[in-house]
Design a protein around this motif. Structure first.
Motif, PDB file in Angstrom:
ATOM      1  N   UNK A 133       3.491  -2.158  -3.524  1.00 54.65           N
ATOM      2  CA  UNK A 133       2.363  -3.439  -4.538  1.00 54.65           C
ATOM      3  C   UNK A 133       2.115  -1.615  -4.301  1.00 54.65           C
ATOM      4  N   UNK A 134       1.528  -1.097  -5.548  1.00 51.41           N
ATOM      5  CA  UNK A 134       0.743  -0.231  -5.570  1.00 51.41           C
ATOM      6  C   UNK A 134      -0.226  -0.831  -6.214  1.00 51.41           C
ATOM      7  N   UNK A 135      -1.496  -0.374  -5.439  1.00 50.94           N
ATOM      8  CA  UNK A 135      -3.121  -0.745  -5.988  1.00 50.94           C
ATOM      9  C   UNK A 135      -3.890   0.536  -6.667  1.00 50.94           C
ATOM     10  N   UNK A 136      -4.041   1.153  -7.776  1.00 50.39           N
ATOM     11  CA  UNK A 136      -4.236   2.125  -8.348  1.00 50.39           C
ATOM     12  C   UNK A 136      -5.748   2.447  -7.796  1.00 50.39           C
ATOM     13  N   UNK A 137      -7.128   1.679  -7.377  1.00 47.54           N
ATOM     14  CA  UNK A 137      -8.066   1.708  -6.968  1.00 47.54           C
ATOM     15  C   UNK A 137      -8.850   1.774  -7.868  1.00 47.54           C
ATOM     16  N   UNK A 195      -0.633   1.407  -0.931  1.00 49.91           N
ATOM     17  CA  UNK A 195      -0.008   0.942  -1.184  1.00 49.91           C
ATOM     18  C   UNK A 195       0.332  -0.666  -0.358  1.00 49.91           C
ATOM     19  N   UNK A 196       1.109  -1.052  -0.160  1.00 48.11           N
ATOM     20  CA  UNK A 196       1.119  -2.542   0.656  1.00 48.11           C
ATOM     21  C   UNK A 196       2.693  -2.744   0.254  1.00 48.11           C
ATOM     22  N   UNK A 197       2.849  -3.046   1.760  1.00 50.67           N
ATOM     23  CA  UNK A 197       4.958  -3.041   1.770  1.00 50.67           C
ATOM     24  C   UNK A 197       4.754  -3.923   2.497  1.00 50.67           C
ATOM     25  N   UNK A 198       6.061  -4.773   2.218  1.00 52.81           N
ATOM     26  CA  UNK A 198       6.303  -5.680   2.839  1.00 52.81           C
ATOM     27  C   UNK A 198       8.020  -6.253   2.636  1.00 52.81           C
ATOM     28  N   UNK A 199       8.618  -7.109   2.734  1.00 54.71           N
ATOM     29  CA  UNK A 199       9.953  -7.929   3.087  1.00 54.71           C
ATOM     30  C   UNK A 199      10.230  -9.077   1.987  1.00 54.71           C
ATOM     31  N   UNK A 249       1.006  -1.292  -9.489  1.00 55.61           N
ATOM     32  CA  UNK A 249       2.326  -1.757  -9.776  1.00 55.61           C
ATOM     33  C   UNK A 249       3.250  -2.236  -9.087  1.00 55.61           C
ATOM     34  N   UNK A 250       4.112  -2.760  -8.939  1.00 47.02           N
ATOM     35  CA  UNK A 250       4.720  -3.157  -8.172  1.00 47.02           C
ATOM     36  C   UNK A 250       6.338  -2.534  -8.388  1.00 47.02           C
ATOM     37  N   UNK A 251       6.988  -2.623  -7.043  1.00 49.05           N
ATOM     38  CA  UNK A 251       8.194  -2.063  -6.732  1.00 49.05           C
ATOM     39  C   UNK A 251       9.215  -2.978  -6.289  1.00 49.05           C
ATOM     40  N   UNK A 252       9.968  -3.259  -6.545  1.00 46.55           N
ATOM     41  CA  UNK A 252      10.967  -4.288  -5.649  1.00 46.55           C
ATOM     42  C   UNK A 252      12.232  -3.940  -5.939  1.00 46.55           C
TER      43      UNK A 252
END
Length: 83
Positions: free
Chosen positions: A79-83, A5-9, A28-31
């Motif tokens: 951002x979730x990278x499923x691997x 998971x990558x997080x940011x603003x 997948x992306x979560x906003x």
């Protein structure tokens, strides 16, 4: 493998935009929008988000973000990278 998971603003000035190519398959992306009005375009479809709105989408296709107003847009992004 467990995904990453990558997080940011992100902040986008009034009238500004930001584009992104497709991430790896399964991403997948979560906003969540904290201020302003944000248009997110995915596969030719536009979703308008305002403060308090959230969106989850498959980010393994090109997508873009556009500030629809004059107010600064502030967005939390994961951002979730499923691997």
């Amino acid at each position: 493998m467990i995904g990453q998971i990558e997080r940011g603003a992100v902040e986008i000035e009034g009238g500004g935009s930001l584009g992104s190519g497709a991430h790896q398959e399964g991403t997948e992306e979560f906003l969540t929008v904290f201020s302003g009005e944000l248009a997110v375009e995915i596969k030719g479809e536009t979703y308008t988000l305002r403060a308090g709105d959230s969106l989850r989408f498959k980010a393994d296709r090109p997508h873009s973000y556009r500030n629809e107003g004059a107010e600064l847009v502030r967005v939390s992004m994961a951002i979730y990278y499923s691997g």
